[in-house]
Design a protein around this motif. Structure first.
Motif, PDB file in Angstrom:
ATOM      1  N   ILE A   1       6.244 118.561  70.833  1.00 28.33           N
ATOM      2  CA  ILE A   1       7.225 117.992  71.462  1.00 28.33           C
ATOM      3  C   ILE A   1       8.664 118.531  71.169  1.00 28.33           C
ATOM      4  O   ILE A   1       9.529 119.031  71.861  1.00 28.33           O
ATOM      5  CB  ILE A   1       7.155 116.515  71.876  1.00 28.33           C
ATOM      6  CG1 ILE A   1       6.130 116.106  72.463  1.00 28.33           C
ATOM      7  CG2 ILE A   1       8.586 116.039  72.523  1.00 28.33           C
ATOM      8  CD1 ILE A   1       5.888 114.523  72.450  1.00 28.33           C
ATOM      9  N   VAL A   2       8.901 118.124  69.872  1.00 32.56           N
ATOM     10  CA  VAL A   2      10.248 118.615  69.093  1.00 32.56           C
ATOM     11  C   VAL A   2      10.522 120.057  69.523  1.00 32.56           C
ATOM     12  O   VAL A   2      11.608 120.366  69.944  1.00 32.56           O
ATOM     13  CB  VAL A   2      10.506 118.288  67.673  1.00 32.56           C
ATOM     14  CG1 VAL A   2      11.650 118.776  67.163  1.00 32.56           C
ATOM     15  CG2 VAL A   2      10.441 116.764  67.425  1.00 32.56           C
TER      16      VAL A   2
ATOM     17  N   ASN B   1      16.809 122.711  74.668  1.00 31.01           N
ATOM     18  CA  ASN B   1      18.206 122.558  74.414  1.00 31.01           C
ATOM     19  C   ASN B   1      18.995 123.829  73.907  1.00 31.01           C
ATOM     20  O   ASN B   1      20.343 124.208  74.199  1.00 31.01           O
ATOM     21  CB  ASN B   1      18.303 121.153  73.580  1.00 31.01           C
ATOM     22  CG  ASN B   1      18.189 120.030  73.948  1.00 31.01           C
ATOM     23  OD1 ASN B   1      18.534 119.856  75.179  1.00 31.01           O
ATOM     24  ND2 ASN B   1      17.599 119.195  73.301  1.00 31.01           N
ATOM     25  N   ILE B   2      18.564 124.435  73.002  1.00 30.83           N
ATOM     26  CA  ILE B   2      19.275 125.603  72.394  1.00 30.83           C
ATOM     27  C   ILE B   2      19.446 126.572  73.633  1.00 30.83           C
ATOM     28  O   ILE B   2      20.440 127.213  73.630  1.00 30.83           O
ATOM     29  CB  ILE B   2      18.307 126.438  71.278  1.00 30.83           C
ATOM     30  CG1 ILE B   2      18.125 125.411  70.209  1.00 30.83           C
ATOM     31  CG2 ILE B   2      18.655 127.638  70.939  1.00 30.83           C
ATOM     32  CD1 ILE B   2      17.186 126.021  69.231  1.00 30.83           C
TER      33      ILE B   2
ATOM     34  N   GLY C   1       2.218 112.990  74.696  1.00 30.11           N
ATOM     35  CA  GLY C   1       2.581 111.640  74.709  1.00 30.11           C
ATOM     36  C   GLY C   1       1.360 110.703  74.662  1.00 30.11           C
ATOM     37  O   GLY C   1       1.402 109.753  73.621  1.00 30.11           O
TER      38      GLY C   1
ATOM     39  N   GLY D   1       3.751 115.535  67.934  1.00 27.13           N
ATOM     40  CA  GLY D   1       5.115 115.181  67.955  1.00 27.13           C
ATOM     41  C   GLY D   1       5.956 116.710  67.593  1.00 27.13           C
ATOM     42  O   GLY D   1       6.897 116.755  68.312  1.00 27.13           O
ATOM     43  N   MET D   2       5.511 117.241  66.731  1.00 28.39           N
ATOM     44  CA  MET D   2       6.042 118.668  66.292  1.00 28.39           C
ATOM     45  C   MET D   2       6.359 119.534  67.711  1.00 28.39           C
ATOM     46  O   MET D   2       7.145 120.154  67.827  1.00 28.39           O
ATOM     47  CB  MET D   2       5.399 119.418  65.220  1.00 28.39           C
ATOM     48  CG  MET D   2       5.276 118.733  63.889  1.00 28.39           C
ATOM     49  SD  MET D   2       6.884 118.715  63.018  1.00 28.39           S
ATOM     50  CE  MET D   2       6.980 120.515  62.584  1.00 28.39           C
TER      51      MET D   2
ATOM     52  N   ILE E   1       1.701 113.963  63.649  1.00 26.67           N
ATOM     53  CA  ILE E   1       2.377 114.916  63.287  1.00 26.67           C
ATOM     54  C   ILE E   1       2.333 116.203  64.414  1.00 26.67           C
ATOM     55  O   ILE E   1       3.199 116.701  64.792  1.00 26.67           O
ATOM     56  CB  ILE E   1       2.047 115.875  62.077  1.00 26.67           C
ATOM     57  CG1 ILE E   1       2.240 114.604  60.767  1.00 26.67           C
ATOM     58  CG2 ILE E   1       2.903 116.928  61.672  1.00 26.67           C
ATOM     59  CD1 ILE E   1       3.687 114.569  59.903  1.00 26.67           C
TER      60      ILE E   1
ATOM     61  N   LEU F   1      10.934 114.924  77.394  1.00 25.36           N
ATOM     62  CA  LEU F   1      11.203 113.698  76.553  1.00 25.36           C
ATOM     63  C   LEU F   1      10.577 112.212  77.627  1.00 25.36           C
ATOM     64  O   LEU F   1       9.730 111.559  76.853  1.00 25.36           O
ATOM     65  CB  LEU F   1      12.473 113.370  76.116  1.00 25.36           C
ATOM     66  CG  LEU F   1      12.745 114.246  75.030  1.00 25.36           C
ATOM     67  CD1 LEU F   1      14.318 114.111  74.476  1.00 25.36           C
ATOM     68  CD2 LEU F   1      12.066 114.224  73.627  1.00 25.36           C
TER      69      LEU F   1
ATOM     70  N   ALA G   1       7.053 112.287  78.026  1.00 21.09           N
ATOM     71  CA  ALA G   1       6.170 112.068  76.772  1.00 21.09           C
ATOM     72  C   ALA G   1       6.299 110.489  76.438  1.00 21.09           C
ATOM     73  O   ALA G   1       5.201 109.835  76.450  1.00 21.09           O
ATOM     74  CB  ALA G   1       6.799 112.773  75.464  1.00 21.09           C
TER      75      ALA G   1
ATOM     76  N   VAL H   1      11.310 120.735  73.285  1.00 25.70           N
ATOM     77  CA  VAL H   1      12.603 120.145  73.825  1.00 25.70           C
ATOM     78  C   VAL H   1      13.808 120.797  72.812  1.00 25.70           C
ATOM     79  O   VAL H   1      14.764 121.361  73.599  1.00 25.70           O
ATOM     80  CB  VAL H   1      12.514 118.640  73.540  1.00 25.70           C
ATOM     81  CG1 VAL H   1      13.822 118.115  73.614  1.00 25.70           C
ATOM     82  CG2 VAL H   1      11.483 118.007  74.178  1.00 25.70           C
ATOM     83  N   LEU H   2      13.510 121.171  71.656  1.00 28.87           N
ATOM     84  CA  LEU H   2      14.756 121.958  70.952  1.00 28.87           C
ATOM     85  C   LEU H   2      14.999 123.484  71.841  1.00 28.87           C
ATOM     86  O   LEU H   2      15.977 123.502  71.791  1.00 28.87           O
ATOM     87  CB  LEU H   2      14.135 122.208  69.527  1.00 28.87           C
ATOM     88  CG  LEU H   2      15.352 122.728  68.652  1.00 28.87           C
ATOM     89  CD1 LEU H   2      16.340 121.917  68.430  1.00 28.87           C
ATOM     90  CD2 LEU H   2      14.706 122.891  67.130  1.00 28.87           C
TER      91      LEU H   2
END
Lengths: 324, 316
Positions: B290-291, B298-299, B265, B287-288, B284, B245, B248, B294-295
């Motif tokens: 990265i999400v 985190n999971i 980024g 960004g997707m 879009i 994050l 980016a 990162v998700l």
């Protein structure tokens, strides 16, 4: 009480000295800092003159001491683009950033606490799963992309909110013009909602998870069981007995999150062309206006240290076990 | 000189101790099986793992998978919508940007930078943090004081500002951003390692190692460190997410890697210019990407924490 305050203040002073040291090192780390202050096609004589004027020809320790002296007088030299003291430029942009920071923190807290409580009360149910999935995704979205998406959807497609700009609230308030400040307030908030949500999304998601786990832990405690067995209504048990104790980790967390929020402000302001310190820093980076970058960083660090001090005091007040 | 009556046992530090004092020695195969079972049981974790594997494959083989050179400009084919025709009958799956470059190819190349920066920064920060934390926890006293105060000072700075300050002077570059982001993370590791070392220092098996005459370095790295890898792994997983994050964000501000290297980024930074003209695909897709990555980290962090911390596991 006073010993705690004094010890805490002393720590802040040490941190401040560290901050000046780090920002001084940052300036020197790339070699001769003179080149950061002159244009790319400056002649050798011009560079030499600039070096003498800026004092970069002196020994390092002398330079550092004079740098600390400058910082103490809040003098960061003249902005290379604005041609006025760098500190004045930063201070002019500060109220807008404070508005954004505070509003995003308030939004994050106000939304995350009910979400966390509901999630804890309905543990394992679909509501809980939904909220926690939402929080997990919220923690993984870059704040600036969140800003871009909101601009595209709520700003351009639905036209609900303005996609850039700012209506001042604090600035007229500081000037004693209360009528204008409060007259502006609805507009101020209207302009603030999208950037504040973008800045606060991470904090919101993280706090929702934290409130949930904190509530789950507290709800298993003996005093909650005692309260329930006394026949006190469930709402009262949750608000007066559980929530009061579940607060503490959240307050600590909020203190730690100021850094995130302030960092987020720097990036998100750029997305929304929001006239605060963040956008100022962004423009200063692109124009290599080092005095402004340095002044802004120091000012934000100062605010950060101050906020942490306040959080510690609030914490001590909330938790009677912390001796003041 | 008398010959020793028995040959020195392998693993000399532990040979003379009763088994009960040893930390449990898990066989890695059984551990791996247990991990796999728990991962399949939690659908989220499996989802995270799959995303992660895809990202890593793309990161490694991205250049081979990309249909176009990510930097090849084509002025005739600017801002083509996703699915539109590219040069020579090829398709721009995710459209093209304002210089006519293929968004999909740039996205694939971008994975490499994000993952590389994420892992390398954690390696830098983790190494510094582990050494600092071991020294701090094992020796205590003034060593501890200095290291922890340094950390306090660093935490007094909003991290992104620190990164901005150094990167403005150092200039953009992969190495610079890895170093800055890595150094930004050390204190997290140092604090955990210090706390764990403090409690392990007094344990019987550490004392036994000391009595056996093991060197301090050996005790720190071979006796203590392996026993604190679990919390470190959990933190590292979350940390990769936050470093990605940060990278980016810094690339978005123009402080990341040089402009000719495509990153998610910087793609988002370029997309801003086309927001008003509704070129949604420019914003879009990066960004997707990265999400999702990162998700996934985190999971995995969440799952690792539940899996490695038996106390949490029992609570379910």
């Amino acid at each position: 009480m006073w010993t705690f305050l004094l010890r805490r203040l002393w720590q802040s002073v040490i941190v401040l000295i560290g901050v000046t040291l780090i920002s001084f090192i940052a300036l020197q780390i790339g070699g001769d800092p003179t080149y950061l202050f002159v244009s790319e096609n400056a002649s050798t004589e011009e560079i030499e003159r600039a070096r003498r004027v800026l004092g970069f020809d002196r020994p390092l320790h002398v330079q550092y001491l004079s740098y600390v002296w400058d910082v103490m007088r809040l003098d960061f030299g003249t902005s290379l683009t604005f041609r006025q003291p760098a500190m004045d430029v930063v201070l002019a942009a500060l109220p807008a950033s404070i508005e954004l920071t505070l509003f995003s923190l308030i939004l994050a807290i106000v939304i995350s606490i009910p979400l966390g409580i509901v999630s804890a009360l309905y543990r394992g149910k679909p509501v809980d799963g939904g909220i926690m999935t939402f929080a997990m995704i919220g923690q993984s979205i870059p704040n600036f992309w969140m800003g871009i998406m909101m601009i595209m959807f709520f700003g351009l497609y639905l036209s609900w909110f303005p996609i850039s700009g700012h209506v001042p609230f604090l600035r007229p308030l500081f000037h004693g013009d209360f009528a204008r400040a409060f007259g502006n307030l609805p507009q101020t908030l209207h302009y603030l909602i999208m950037p504040a949500l973008a800045v606060g999304s991470y904090t919101l998601a993280r706090n929702a998870r934290l409130v949930r786990s904190s509530m789950l832990e507290v709800l298993q405690q003996d005093y909650v069981r005692t309260a329930r067995s006394k026949g006190i209504s469930e709402t009262r048990v949750i608000i007066h007995h559980a929530l009061r104790n579940a607060w503490l980790p959240v307050v600590t967390m909020i203190g730690l999150e100021f850094g995130f929020v302030l960092g987020g402000v720097v990036v998100v302001e750029t997305v929304f062309s929001y006239p605060g310190v963040g956008r100022l820093v962004f423009n200063a980076i692109n124009q290599r206006d080092i005095p402004v970058v340095q002044a802004a960083v120091i000012v934000i660090a100062l605010i950060f240290i101050l906020l942490n001090l306040i959080v510690d005091l609030i914490y001590a007040r909330l938790d009677p076990r912390v001796k003041l | 000189m008398a010959l020793p009556t028995e040959s020195p046992p392998t693993g000399a530090t532990t040979a003379h101790m009763p088994d009960a004092q040893l930390p449990p020695a898990p066989t890695w195969r059984r551990e791996l099986r247990r991990a796999w079972i728990s991962m399949v049981a939690s659908r989220w974790a499996l989802f995270g793992l799959i995303i992660l594997l895809i990202a890593i494959i793309v990161g490694i083989f991205g250049p081979a998978l990309a249909p176009f050179d990510p930097n090849r400009q084509n002025i005739m084919l600017r801002l083509v919508e996703p699915g539109g025709a590219g040069p020579g009958g090829a398709v721009y799956w995710m459209g093209s940007d304002s210089l006519g470059r293929d968004v999909f190819s740039r996205l694939l190349y971008g994975a490499r930078v994000s993952l590389l920066v994420g892992f390398a920064a954690i390696a830098v920060g983790g190494t510094i943090g582990i050494i600092a934390g071991l020294l701090s926890g094992y020796f205590g006293g003034w060593v501890d004081d200095i290291i922890m105060r340094l950390g306090d000072i660093q935490l007094a700075f909003p991290f992104i500002l620190l990164a901005i300050m150094f990167l403005v002077v150092l200039g953009p570059g992969l190495m610079n951003i890895i170093l800055v982001l890595g150094i930004g993370q050390w204190i997290t590791y140092a604090r955990i390692v210090r706390a764990e070392t403090l409690s392990l220092r007094e344990k019987e098996y550490v004392e036994a190692a000391r009595a056996m005459g093991d060197s301090t370095v050996s005790i720190m790295f071979r006796t203590i460190l392996p026993n604190i890898m679990a919390p470190l792994t959990v933190i590292a997983s979350f940390n990769v997410a936050s470093v990605i994050l940060s990278e980016a964000a810094l690339s978005f501000l123009g402080l990341g890697v040089p402009p000719n290297v495509p990153t998610w980024g910087s793609m988002l930074a370029e997309s801003r210019e086309h927001l008003l003209s509704n070129r949604w695909w420019l914003a879009i897709f990066p960004g997707m990407a990265i999400v999702f990555v990162v998700l996934a980290f985190n999971i995995m962090g969440d799952w690792l924490r539940d899996h490695l911390d038996p106390r949490l596991r029992e609570q379910g």
